[in-house]
Design a protein around this motif. Sequence first.
Motif, PDB file in Angstrom:
ATOM      1  N   GLY A  39       0.792  -1.235   0.000  1.00 51.03           N
ATOM      2  CA  GLY A  39       0.000   0.000   0.000  1.00 51.03           C
ATOM      3  C   GLY A  39       0.819   1.278   0.000  1.00 51.03           C
ATOM      4  O   GLY A  39       0.284   2.360   0.220  1.00 51.03           O
ATOM      5  N   GLN A  72     -12.062   6.945  -9.444  1.00 47.70           N
ATOM      6  CA  GLN A  72     -11.135   5.936  -8.944  1.00 47.70           C
ATOM      7  C   GLN A  72      -9.691   6.469  -8.951  1.00 47.70           C
ATOM      8  O   GLN A  72      -8.909   6.169  -8.055  1.00 47.70           O
ATOM      9  CB  GLN A  72     -11.207   4.727  -9.887  1.00 47.70           C
ATOM     10  N   LEU A  73      -9.383   7.266  -9.960  1.00 43.57           N
ATOM     11  CA  LEU A  73      -8.013   7.750 -10.133  1.00 43.57           C
ATOM     12  C   LEU A  73      -7.729   8.994  -9.295  1.00 43.57           C
ATOM     13  O   LEU A  73      -6.587   9.247  -8.910  1.00 43.57           O
ATOM     14  CB  LEU A  73      -7.754   8.082 -11.614  1.00 43.57           C
TER      15      LEU A  73
HETATM   16  N1  LIG Z   1      -8.271   7.306  -5.399  1.00 38.85           N
HETATM   17  C1  LIG Z   1      -7.508   7.099  -4.335  1.00 38.85           C
HETATM   18  N2  LIG Z   1      -7.380   8.037  -3.374  1.00 38.85           N
HETATM   19  C2  LIG Z   1      -6.585   7.847  -2.304  1.00 38.85           C
HETATM   20  N3  LIG Z   1      -5.860   6.739  -2.091  1.00 38.85           N
HETATM   21  C3  LIG Z   1      -5.927   5.776  -3.008  1.00 38.85           C
HETATM   22  C4  LIG Z   1      -6.742   5.884  -4.175  1.00 38.85           C
HETATM   23  N4  LIG Z   1      -6.616   4.777  -4.902  1.00 38.85           N
HETATM   24  C5  LIG Z   1      -5.751   3.970  -4.211  1.00 38.85           C
HETATM   25  N5  LIG Z   1      -5.342   4.584  -3.080  1.00 38.85           N
HETATM   26  C6  LIG Z   1      -4.436   4.056  -2.055  1.00 38.85           C
HETATM   27  O1  LIG Z   1      -3.362   3.395  -2.662  1.00 38.85           O
HETATM   28  C7  LIG Z   1      -3.168   2.146  -2.005  1.00 38.85           C
HETATM   29  C8  LIG Z   1      -2.619   1.113  -2.952  1.00 38.85           C
HETATM   30  O2  LIG Z   1      -1.347   1.484  -3.313  1.00 38.85           O
HETATM   31  P1  LIG Z   1      -0.504   0.540  -4.272  1.00 38.85           P
HETATM   32  O3  LIG Z   1      -1.380  -0.455  -4.924  1.00 38.85           O
HETATM   33  O4  LIG Z   1       0.298   1.416  -5.141  1.00 38.85           O
HETATM   34  O5  LIG Z   1       0.422  -0.182  -3.193  1.00 38.85           O
HETATM   35  P2  LIG Z   1       1.705  -1.056  -3.447  1.00 38.85           P
HETATM   36  O6  LIG Z   1       2.869  -0.305  -2.907  1.00 38.85           O
HETATM   37  O7  LIG Z   1       1.762  -1.515  -4.841  1.00 38.85           O
HETATM   38  O8  LIG Z   1       1.390  -2.259  -2.454  1.00 38.85           O
HETATM   39  P3  LIG Z   1       1.569  -3.848  -2.638  1.00 38.85           P
HETATM   40  O9  LIG Z   1       2.962  -4.089  -2.214  1.00 38.85           O
HETATM   41  O10 LIG Z   1       0.593  -4.415  -1.683  1.00 38.85           O
HETATM   42  O11 LIG Z   1       1.306  -4.210  -4.047  1.00 38.85           O
HETATM   43  C9  LIG Z   1      -4.533   1.723  -1.538  1.00 38.85           C
HETATM   44  O12 LIG Z   1      -4.420   0.897  -0.420  1.00 38.85           O
HETATM   45  C10 LIG Z   1      -5.177   3.043  -1.199  1.00 38.85           C
HETATM   46  O13 LIG Z   1      -4.944   3.338   0.131  1.00 38.85           O
END
Ligand SMILES: Nc1ncnc2c1ncn2[C@@H]1O[C@H](COP(=O)(O)OP(=O)(O)OP(=O)(O)O)[C@@H](O)[C@H]1O
Length: 391
Positions: A39, A72-73
């Motif tokens: 995350g 979503q974005l």
């Molecule tokens: N529209 C949005 N507004 C705010 N936060 C968001 C939004 N969309 C996604 N997120 C945040 O981004 C997080 C996901 O981040 P991401 O998928 O980039 O993590 P990651 O570093 O790839 O994690 P992992 O190692 O689990 O794959 C979600 O848990 C959420 O909290």
Amino acid sequence: MSTGKPRTPLRSIQAKNYRSFVDVEVEFGSFSVLAGPNGSGKSNLLSVLQLVRDTARTDIPTAVDQHGGYEQLHRATGDAGPIELTIKAEVTENASSGAPDEYILTLDKDDAGIRRTEDFQYKRTAGRGRRLGFALEGVDAVKVQGNRSNKTSSLTLTDARINAHWLGEGPSRFVSFLSSIRYLDPDVPAARRPSRFDQRRLAPGTANLSAALQQIYDAAPDAFRELVRDLRQCLPGLDSVGFETRGGDAHVVVAELHENGLRRPIELADASFGTVRMLALLTALHDPDPPNLTVIEEVDHGLHPYALDVLVDRMREASGRTQIIAASHSPTLVNRLESEELILCDRDPETGESVIPVLTAGQLAASRGTSGRGLGELWYSGVLDGVPSVG
Ligand SMILES: Nc1ncnc2c1ncn2[C@@H]1O[C@H](COP(=O)(O)OP(=O)(O)OP(=O)(O)O)[C@@H](O)[C@H]1O
Ligand SMILES: [Mg+2]
């Protein structure tokens, strides 16, 4: 593609009000690994590249829809401004590190629909002189009439291909660069299946793994030999990789693993998850004619630490042919990296916003100092967490 450009086309991504980003700017080298907890925003950052790639392959409203829609974005806080994504790259003929191509996509929503602006700046002539810029604006209104939805849309950068006579060749080259980005997140069940004989360019999801692998075998025997050597380092007992073609209407090919001590080869359908995934990654990394930029999601997924060592060496070597940006959680993998190859990601626990990079390459090098310890070890032990008082 021989553009005469260095294999580090992508210089930086800046993202504002996009998913977990308030305003981050991340710079890339020829080989960069994003590492950080779940995350922290690794996939969000990679998704910027997927989004701009898809706008270049289709158009902006379609790509935004494919990525779940504007809501979503957009960063999910009440006071966030428009989404603004900036890509700096060296793609057009006269671009340089001092005067990179700069593309800014701004997306905002109002009652009329999704308002978008594209700004593109590039250097049209060699030598001194300023970059030329232009902006393209439009509203992508979705009007639902009965069952039909009409999208009205004005000129976009993608149209620059058709409008090359007045926009110049630069925009069209930039759009080609974006649309060629290879995003690797191998779909192992699909990769296990036989693939059609005539589809030999590695497909998204590596669904045609066997045919793409056979293409390397046919067209680049040296690369194939190295690929098998890499695989052997990860799979004790592997002797060689062969192919079985099946005729008839289906006309398909399937890769087979010849293992020591077995009477018959093992088809990919029966090979282990990690084996198929490693083979898919190696097929992309040994591709003799790769796209200019390869993005690898969760590179360590399902792989043994020894395999990660092989992978890091191979990614670094392949980055001479294709710029590589990979995401990982693995301290073992991070341990093999140099300071300038690591981009640490984290998240502010209070605001939820991503912090990328947590430390600059200089700060990473300083933290490492003369400790003789690898970056993965330091990261895992918490030394690199947050922003320590270095530099
Ligand atoms: N529209 C949005 N507004 C705010 N936060 C968001 C939004 N969309 C996604 N997120 C945040 O981004 C997080 C996901 O981040 P991401 O998928 O980039 O993590 P990651 O570093 O790839 O994690 P992992 O190692 O689990 O794959 C979600 O848990 C959420 O909290
Ligand atoms: Mg992720």
